[in-house]
Design a protein around this motif. Sequence first.
Motif, PDB file in Angstrom:
ATOM      1  N   CYS A  32      45.634  14.481  -1.791  1.00  0.00           N
ATOM      2  CA  CYS A  32      47.354  14.827  -1.453  1.00  0.00           C
ATOM      3  C   CYS A  32      47.138  16.295  -0.849  1.00  0.00           C
ATOM      4  CB  CYS A  32      48.127  14.959  -2.490  1.00  0.00           C
ATOM      5  SG  CYS A  32      48.014  16.189  -4.004  1.00  0.00           S
ATOM      6  N   ILE A  33      46.050  17.276  -1.355  1.00  0.00           N
ATOM      7  CA  ILE A  33      46.471  18.528  -0.689  1.00  0.00           C
ATOM      8  C   ILE A  33      45.056  18.505   0.476  1.00  0.00           C
ATOM      9  CG2 ILE A  33      47.973  19.820  -1.955  1.00  0.00           C
ATOM     10  CD1 ILE A  33      45.453  20.643  -3.743  1.00  0.00           C
ATOM     11  N   THR A  34      44.531  17.750   0.892  1.00  0.00           N
ATOM     12  CA  THR A  34      43.285  17.746   1.625  1.00  0.00           C
ATOM     13  C   THR A  34      43.675  17.193   2.934  1.00  0.00           C
ATOM     14  OG1 THR A  34      41.965  17.316  -0.211  1.00  0.00           O
ATOM     15  CG2 THR A  34      40.798  17.169   1.842  1.00  0.00           C
ATOM     16  N   PRO A  35      43.663  17.949   3.939  1.00  0.00           N
ATOM     17  CA  PRO A  35      44.111  17.580   5.238  1.00  0.00           C
ATOM     18  C   PRO A  35      42.956  16.308   5.746  1.00  0.00           C
ATOM     19  CG  PRO A  35      44.059  19.698   5.492  1.00  0.00           C
ATOM     20  CD  PRO A  35      43.610  19.345   4.141  1.00  0.00           C
ATOM     21  N   ALA A  52      40.065  17.705   7.653  1.00  0.00           N
ATOM     22  CA  ALA A  52      39.157  18.561   6.797  1.00  0.00           C
ATOM     23  C   ALA A  52      37.975  17.927   6.354  1.00  0.00           C
ATOM     24  CB  ALA A  52      39.890  19.448   5.816  1.00  0.00           C
ATOM     25  N   THR A  97      47.476  13.580   5.430  1.00  0.00           N
ATOM     26  CA  THR A  97      46.522  14.166   4.468  1.00  0.00           C
ATOM     27  C   THR A  97      45.577  13.024   4.282  1.00  0.00           C
ATOM     28  OG1 THR A  97      48.100  13.149   2.669  1.00  0.00           O
ATOM     29  CG2 THR A  97      48.351  15.330   3.172  1.00  0.00           C
ATOM     30  N   ASN A 112      41.440  16.599  -5.016  1.00  0.00           N
ATOM     31  CA  ASN A 112      42.678  15.977  -4.531  1.00  0.00           C
ATOM     32  C   ASN A 112      43.189  15.477  -3.335  1.00  0.00           C
ATOM     33  OD1 ASN A 112      43.538  16.104  -7.565  1.00  0.00           O
ATOM     34  ND2 ASN A 112      44.292  18.037  -7.220  1.00  0.00           N
TER      35      ASN A 112
END
Lengths: 290, 157
Positions: free
Chosen positions: B61-64, B67, B23, B59
């Motif tokens: 933490c939820i973004t690879p 990406a 992440t 955020n």
Amino acid sequence: MWNEFESPQSVQDALVILEKHGGNARVMGGGTDLLMQLKSKRQTVECLVSTGKIASMKEIRLEGEKLVIGGAACAMQVQKDPLVRQYVPMLAQACAKLGAPQIRNAATLAGNVVTAKPAADSAVALTASDAVLEILGPTPRSIPLIDAYAGLMQSAVDSTKEMVVAIEIPLPTGRYGSHFARIASRRAAALPILNAAAALCLDDDGNITKSRVVVGGVGPSPQRLYTLEDMLQGQRGTIDLIEQVCGASPDHVHPRDSIRSSAAARKGLLPGLLKKCLLSSFEMATKKEG
Amino acid sequence: MQKIWSGTINGKKIEKSIEQSMTLLHFLRDELSLLGTKVGCESGDCGACAVIIDKKLFNSCITPAFAVAGCEITTIEGLSENGQLHPIQKALLDTGSFQCGYCMPGMCMALKCAMDAAEHNLTEEEIREAISGNLCRCGSYSLVVEAISLLQEVKKS
């Protein structure tokens, strides 16, 4: 977890990658929901295929009598889009209530539907908009939003081999009004206890020619309350009629107890929430010229 | 499986071979030692890990990480200029807005993002909306609103 990450630049390339992985890859929109599932190790996929770099899937445009929203358009984009605000105000309202700013910047409209949460805000508004999912994959197809759910937390769209490239909404005609509202434990970053969207079309004499009443949080997917719609349809629009319809609403839903709310509380809250949606829709429609 | 990540972080071009499953949050902290971005809920709820990517708040933490390859990323470390605190940081400090401070990096990024995007001074409601995805368990919200309102007043005069 996921082992590989791909950001193809075209729908065609994305479909090729999905096919190559033979069912072990998954389409990712904003990933706000999918990543949580994958991180908790409940699921592992070989490859994540992001739609984030596919420019054509981010467009919002008019096409004939339809508003076409790209599958990779994020909630923040939809919330601010002038076409959406003009033609489908309840969808802009729903997107504005989804999560928090940093979630809306990532979460896509298509993802909000495919993740199949029972009360996804945008999905409730999309159902009331008669939206249709345009799906590309081995068998290209179109499915109305109401049929996009295969069960609790299960989508009719198979993200291992197909993707929602666009969501199409027929443009409302005549004197039209719509409104979305929700009840949640706090204003931001909370899943709703209940949410609802209503849409009304009036003819020149003030008769209701079309009505949509959709509620989330009372079933495994957004529920169209057909009986209430029928009570409105063909009638002269009045505040009395709307109050009568809202008063009857608890008899036509079957919510369950959940961590967010009891079934009884949901039934009790429903008339007030629907009244807000229907009255606002009615007011908007009566102000419009025929 | 590793792949080369390239992009811009706090104005600096970065190229680094990292796991594709990483992440953005762990890329920043574990690979680049940018420890200002905090690990909170790791599920996208608390905003402690919020960073600015191409002028928008996300955020991490939820973004690879992959990406956002090729993007321009700003973390709390990128806010100060020439060793001076950013005016937002200074205002929050002057108002004593925080107790434990764990949520502060995320809050700062959220506020910076909203203030940069607005063409006018933010109203109280807009400030609250800007930090609506940032949880502070010390309950500093009203002091954050006060700090930003004061900062905007100073700027105007």
